[in-house]
Design an enzyme around this catalytic site. Structure first.
Site, PDB file in Angstrom:
ATOM      1  N   GLY A 236       5.021   0.394  -8.094  1.00 18.65           N
ATOM      2  CA  GLY A 236       5.328   0.261  -9.522  1.00 18.65           C
ATOM      3  C   GLY A 236       4.450   1.190 -10.349  1.00 18.65           C
TER       4      GLY A 236
ATOM      5  NE  ARG B 119       9.351  -1.353  -5.363  1.00 24.29           N
ATOM      6  CZ  ARG B 119       8.200  -1.602  -5.995  1.00 24.29           C
ATOM      7  NH1 ARG B 119       7.062  -1.373  -5.407  1.00 24.29           N
ATOM      8  NH2 ARG B 119       8.193  -2.078  -7.219  1.00 24.29           N
TER       9      ARG B 119
ATOM     10  CG  ASP C 295      -0.797  -4.885  -2.151  1.00 19.46           C
ATOM     11  OD1 ASP C 295       0.221  -4.393  -2.695  1.00 19.46           O
ATOM     12  OD2 ASP C 295      -0.915  -6.093  -1.886  1.00 19.46           O
TER      13      ASP C 295
ATOM     14  CB  THR D 246      -0.952  -2.189  -9.521  1.00 15.39           C
ATOM     15  OG1 THR D 246      -0.269  -3.411  -9.845  1.00 15.39           O
ATOM     16  CG2 THR D 246      -2.312  -2.560  -8.954  1.00 15.39           C
TER      17      THR D 246
ATOM     18  CG  ASP E 103       0.930  -6.737 -10.447  1.00 10.93           C
ATOM     19  OD1 ASP E 103       1.463  -6.890 -11.557  1.00 10.93           O
ATOM     20  OD2 ASP E 103       1.574  -6.498  -9.405  1.00 10.93           O
TER      21      ASP E 103
ATOM     22  CG  ASP F   4      -2.274  -6.993  -7.002  1.00  9.73           C
ATOM     23  OD1 ASP F   4      -2.808  -5.886  -7.217  1.00  9.73           O
ATOM     24  OD2 ASP F   4      -1.148  -7.098  -6.497  1.00  9.73           O
TER      25      ASP F   4
ATOM     26  NE  ARG G 180       3.908  -6.776  -6.475  1.00 12.18           N
ATOM     27  CZ  ARG G 180       4.953  -6.030  -6.181  1.00 12.18           C
ATOM     28  NH1 ARG G 180       5.769  -6.411  -5.251  1.00 12.18           N
ATOM     29  NH2 ARG G 180       5.166  -4.903  -6.804  1.00 12.18           N
TER      30      ARG G 180
HETATM   31  O1  F6P Z   1       3.396  -4.492  -9.170  1.00 10.07           O
HETATM   32  C1  F6P Z   1       3.687  -4.393 -10.512  1.00 10.07           C
HETATM   33  C2  F6P Z   1       4.888  -5.205 -10.868  1.00 10.07           C
HETATM   34  O2  F6P Z   1       5.148  -4.879 -12.204  1.00 10.07           O
HETATM   35  C3  F6P Z   1       4.792  -6.710 -10.687  1.00 10.07           C
HETATM   36  O3  F6P Z   1       4.048  -7.327 -11.673  1.00 10.07           O
HETATM   37  C4  F6P Z   1       6.251  -7.097 -10.667  1.00 10.07           C
HETATM   38  O4  F6P Z   1       6.444  -8.284  -9.969  1.00 10.07           O
HETATM   39  C5  F6P Z   1       6.876  -5.968  -9.942  1.00 10.07           C
HETATM   40  O5  F6P Z   1       6.014  -4.843 -10.118  1.00 10.07           O
HETATM   41  C6  F6P Z   1       8.254  -5.573 -10.381  1.00 10.07           C
HETATM   42  O6  F6P Z   1       8.628  -4.472  -9.607  1.00 10.07           O
HETATM   43  P1  F6P Z   1       9.952  -3.586  -9.750  1.00 10.07           P
HETATM   44  O7  F6P Z   1       9.506  -2.234 -10.164  1.00 10.07           O
HETATM   45  O8  F6P Z   1      10.521  -3.564  -8.386  1.00 10.07           O
HETATM   46  O9  F6P Z   1      10.829  -4.243 -10.753  1.00 10.07           O
END
Ligand code: F6P
Length: 319
Positions: free
Chosen positions: A11, A72, A103, A125, A127, A129, A171
């Site tokens: 992300g 990804r 991670d 990120t 998050d 985390d 997350r």
């Molecule tokens: O890892 C960052 C994050 O924004 C999380 O908080 C969230 O759950 C996820 O990515 C959403 O990811 P995507 O880009 O797949 O919508």
């Protein structure tokens, strides 16, 4: 070492661009060439790689997102995929790689290091985390976005005498809900690390109602509970009309806040220095006021530790 590569993965997070800028300009200043890899490991597998120069990173320090793009890659999760990725890096003459991401991205970085590519990871990120670092790049900008939303929701909540459940990202980590809830003065904070009791939330709303309080704001970390069900129950038991706001991906964008620009800039420059020192398999972090380095494997082992004292503080202040 003459040529290094850089990619952003997972992300996106505000502050990735200042980090890319610092990597490119520190590398060039040290006589290295820099190859930008577009769209993370997926772009690497496709050979989507270009030469970067001073101008490639001009005018990006204030921009959210990542100029390199991100994606990804399923193929990269497999050893065979990583072997192919390492070979592509060698074909392009890339001897050192800097990976900015969360991670999942760190796991890929470790995989490449195991295959002989000197790799340094930077935590990007929203998050927050990761346990080895106090903060990840993007976290503070996300907090600013949530606080701004809480302030606006407080206005309308007070005008109507309503409660609002605000679902935020994270997350499996409650840091966005916790820090934004504390800094935004939310009455209740619901996070995955701490059991929550609907009864306590209901008692707080009722107590507030009795003393003429007009607003009631609850930050809820995504995945902990269904915000609509929580709102329904709260409304049913207290008689206070309750609305839901899901902030979603708005938290991932925006001009990076000062701490994210500073983290991105200092970590980016440090990553290049580490490659020049011949280091590999290290994650850069920030702890006790300074940059640190941790083995990537250790960095991804534990999720971030919950800040119980901040949770208690928020609870005590939101009477
Ligand atoms: O890892 C960052 C994050 O924004 C999380 O908080 C969230 O759950 C996820 O990515 C959403 O990811 P995507 O880009 O797949 O919508």
């Amino acid at each position: 070492m003459k040529v290094i590569g850089i990619l952003t993965s997972g992300g996106d997070a505000p502050g990735m661009n200042p980090a890319i800028r610092a990597v490119v300009r520190t590398a060039l200043a040290n006589g290295l060439r820099v190859k930008g890899i577009r769209n993370g490991y997926d772009g690497l597998m496709k050979g989507d790689i270009y030469e970067m120069n001073v101008s490639s990173v001009a005018d990006i320090i204030h921009k959210g997102g990542t100029i390199l793009g991100t994606a990804r890659s399923l193929e990269f999760k497999e050893l065979e995929g990583r072997k192919r990725g390492a070979q592509i890096l060698r074909d392009y003459g890339i001897e050192g790689l800097i990976v900015i991401g969360g991670d999942g991205s760190f796991k890929g970085a470790k995989g490449l290091s195991d295959l002989g590519i000197n790799t340094i990871a930077i935590p990007g990120t929203i998050d927050n985390d990761m346990n080895y670092t106090d903060y990840t790049i993007g976290f503070f900008t996300a907090i600013e976005t949530v606080i701004d939303a809480i302030g606006k929701l407080r206005d309308t909540s007070s005008s109507h005498g309503r409660a609002i459940v605000i679902e935020v990202m994270g997350r499996n980590c409650g840091d966005i809900a916790l820090y934004a809830g504390l800094a935004g003065g939310a009455e209740s904070i619901i996070v995955p690390e701490h059991e929550f009791s609907m009864d306590e939330i209901i008692t707080k709303v009722e107590r507030g109602k009795k003393r003429g309080k007009l607003h009631h704001l609850i930050t809820l970390a995504e995945g902990v509970g269904n915000p609509y069900k929580i709102a329904e129950e709260l409304e049913e038991k207290t008689g206070v009309e309750t609305k839901v706001t899901v902030l979603g991906h708005v938290q991932r964008g925006g001009t990076p806040a000062a701490p994210d620009r500073l983290l991105g800039t200092t970590m980016g420059a440090r990553a290049v220095e580490l490659l020049l020192e011949g280091k590999t398999n290290l994650a850069i972090g920030y702890s006790n006021g300074k940059l640190i380095e941790e083995d990537i494997e250790v960095a991804i082992q534990e999720k971030s530790k919950f800040k119980e004292e901040l949770y208690e503080l928020a609870n005590n202040l939101s009477q």
